[in-house]
Design a protein around this motif. Structure first.
Motif, mmCIF file in Angstrom:
data_model
loop_
_atom_site.group_PDB
_atom_site.id
_atom_site.type_symbol
_atom_site.label_atom_id
_atom_site.label_comp_id
_atom_site.label_asym_id
_atom_site.label_seq_id
_atom_site.Cartn_x
_atom_site.Cartn_y
_atom_site.Cartn_z
ATOM 1 N N ILE A 161 49.670 38.614 41.007
ATOM 2 C CA ILE A 161 48.521 38.190 40.495
ATOM 3 C C ILE A 161 48.795 37.814 38.786
ATOM 4 N N PRO A 162 48.741 36.627 38.488
ATOM 5 C CA PRO A 162 48.908 36.250 37.149
ATOM 6 C C PRO A 162 47.958 37.011 36.108
ATOM 7 N N VAL A 206 46.860 36.579 32.934
ATOM 8 C CA VAL A 206 45.741 35.827 32.316
ATOM 9 C C VAL A 206 44.802 35.255 33.192
ATOM 10 N N LEU A 207 45.118 34.528 34.405
ATOM 11 C CA LEU A 207 44.339 34.148 35.334
ATOM 12 C C LEU A 207 43.274 35.211 35.762
ATOM 13 N N ALA A 208 43.842 36.441 36.094
ATOM 14 C CA ALA A 208 42.835 37.632 36.621
ATOM 15 C C ALA A 208 41.899 37.953 35.589
ATOM 16 N N ILE A 261 40.659 35.995 33.211
ATOM 17 C CA ILE A 261 39.624 34.801 33.132
ATOM 18 C C ILE A 261 38.681 35.096 34.392
ATOM 19 N N VAL A 262 39.023 35.454 35.398
ATOM 20 C CA VAL A 262 38.211 35.805 36.550
ATOM 21 C C VAL A 262 37.252 36.859 36.248
ATOM 22 N N GLN A 320 34.916 36.241 33.318
ATOM 23 C CA GLN A 320 33.844 35.445 33.845
ATOM 24 C C GLN A 320 32.781 36.110 34.421
ATOM 25 N N ALA A 337 47.462 37.209 24.721
ATOM 26 C CA ALA A 337 46.527 37.198 25.848
ATOM 27 C C ALA A 337 44.947 37.208 25.376
ATOM 28 N N THR A 345 44.031 34.260 23.576
ATOM 29 C CA THR A 345 44.032 32.854 24.746
ATOM 30 C C THR A 345 42.427 33.135 25.174
ATOM 31 N N LEU A 346 42.355 34.188 25.602
ATOM 32 C CA LEU A 346 40.710 34.424 26.201
ATOM 33 C C LEU A 346 39.774 34.343 25.076
#
Length: 315
Positions: A156-157, A159-161, A163-164, A167, A247, A250-251
């Motif tokens: 699981i990346p 940053v992608l996790a 972001i989810v 959100q 990170a 980035t967020l």
């Protein structure tokens, strides 16, 4: 048998060695010390890169802990009349679009980045060391189960996790929320490193001796194995701290990290991107602060790795 010399013979007498026992038993000053950490410090203090990284890190940490030492301006006090004004007396970097003092926002922005970096690294290190040490020491079925869990999280990346998750809980965004999310999804590499180090150490003679004396497994792990396996974890954690700072930025840049009420470099970079052509310094200055901080932790990790590398030490 007579000791009298015959014609043409010479009597040789070997010289007496007058070297004292102190000189014979003395250890050369250039010999490697018994402490690995002592030798690592000797290597580090000879590296200019170590001192450069250390100075930047210390300054950044001081800005995060005691920003009043660097500025007396309030970063949240903004006046639209000063919007995008250049440097002036008491405002060496000028003002951003909202009329806030840019220098004070850079100083106070270090607090969020350093806090997220340090506590995310600690969270990831605790989870990773626990998983890695248990898997490496006990092996067998436990190793298989824990290794599969590590593989799932590793796929699981981070940053992608983040972001989810951010959100999903955007109404409850805070520094601690970001720390938990990054720490929970950023521990897998530390677990792998710890597992490999424990596997290499658990069959050493001093571990076998402790086990033969009836020392419990937990005590062996805490007293004998982990202290000798922590070096590669420290090296990676130092570099990972810079990764967590990036990170968080980035967020915040995407508007799903820290709330706008918290001063952060990522948030200021996001706000300043619209003024890239008209006032580029508003974007460049917090970006430079972020880049220098991350670079300093990466450089520190590199020099620590070289200092702890047995191939770099004299035997």
């Amino acid at each position: 048998m007579s000791n009298q010399l015959l014609p043409g013979q010479t009597h040789f007498v070997n010289k007496v060695d007058e070297t004292g026992l102190g000189a014979v038993d003395a250890v050369a000053d250039e010999s490697a010390p018994s402490s690995v950490w002592g030798e690592a410090w000797r290597q580090l203090r000879r590296r200019p890169l170590f001192w450069v990284a250390l100075v930047i890190i210390v300054l950044t940490v001081l800005m995060a802990m005691v920003p009043q030492l660097f500025t007396s301006q309030d970063p949240t006090y903004c006046t639209l009349e000063n919007s995008i004004e250049g440097p002036s007396k008491g405002h060496i970097f000028g003002f951003d679009k909202q009329g806030c003092d840019l220098y004070s926002r850079i100083v106070y922005g270090a607090r969020a980045s350093i806090a997220v970096g340090i506590f995310s690294t600690l969270t990831a290190a605790i989870i990773g060391v626990i998983f890695g040490s248990l898997a490496g020491y006990f092996g067998g079925i436990l190793d298989s189960i824990l290794s599969r869990i590590v593989d799932i999280f590793f796929a699981i990346p981070m940053v992608l996790a983040a972001i989810v998750i951010m959100q999903m809980f955007k109404e409850h965004r805070s520094i601690w929320m970001v720390v938990i999310v990054l720490g929970v999804f950023g521990w897998t590499q530390i677990a792998r490193i710890t597992r490999g180090a424990v596997l290499a150490i658990k069959n050493e003679e001093y571990v076998t001796a402790a086990r033969a004396l009836g020392v419990s497994n937990i005590r062996i792990l805490l007293r004998h194995i982990l202290p000798n396996a922590v070096a590669p974890v420290i090296v990676y954690a130092t570099v990972a701290l810079g990764t967590f700072i990036v990170a968080e930025a980035t967020l915040s840049f995407m508007g799903i990290g820290l709330p706008s009420s918290i001063v952060s470099w990522g948030g200021d970079i996001s706000t300043a991107q619209q003024q890239l052509r008209t006032a580029p310094m508003i974007l460049f200055l917090p970006s430079i602060a972020l880049a220098l901080t991350v670079l300093s932790f990466i450089m520190m990790g590199d020099v620590i790795r070289d200092a702890l590398d047995p191939n770099q030490r004299k035997h």
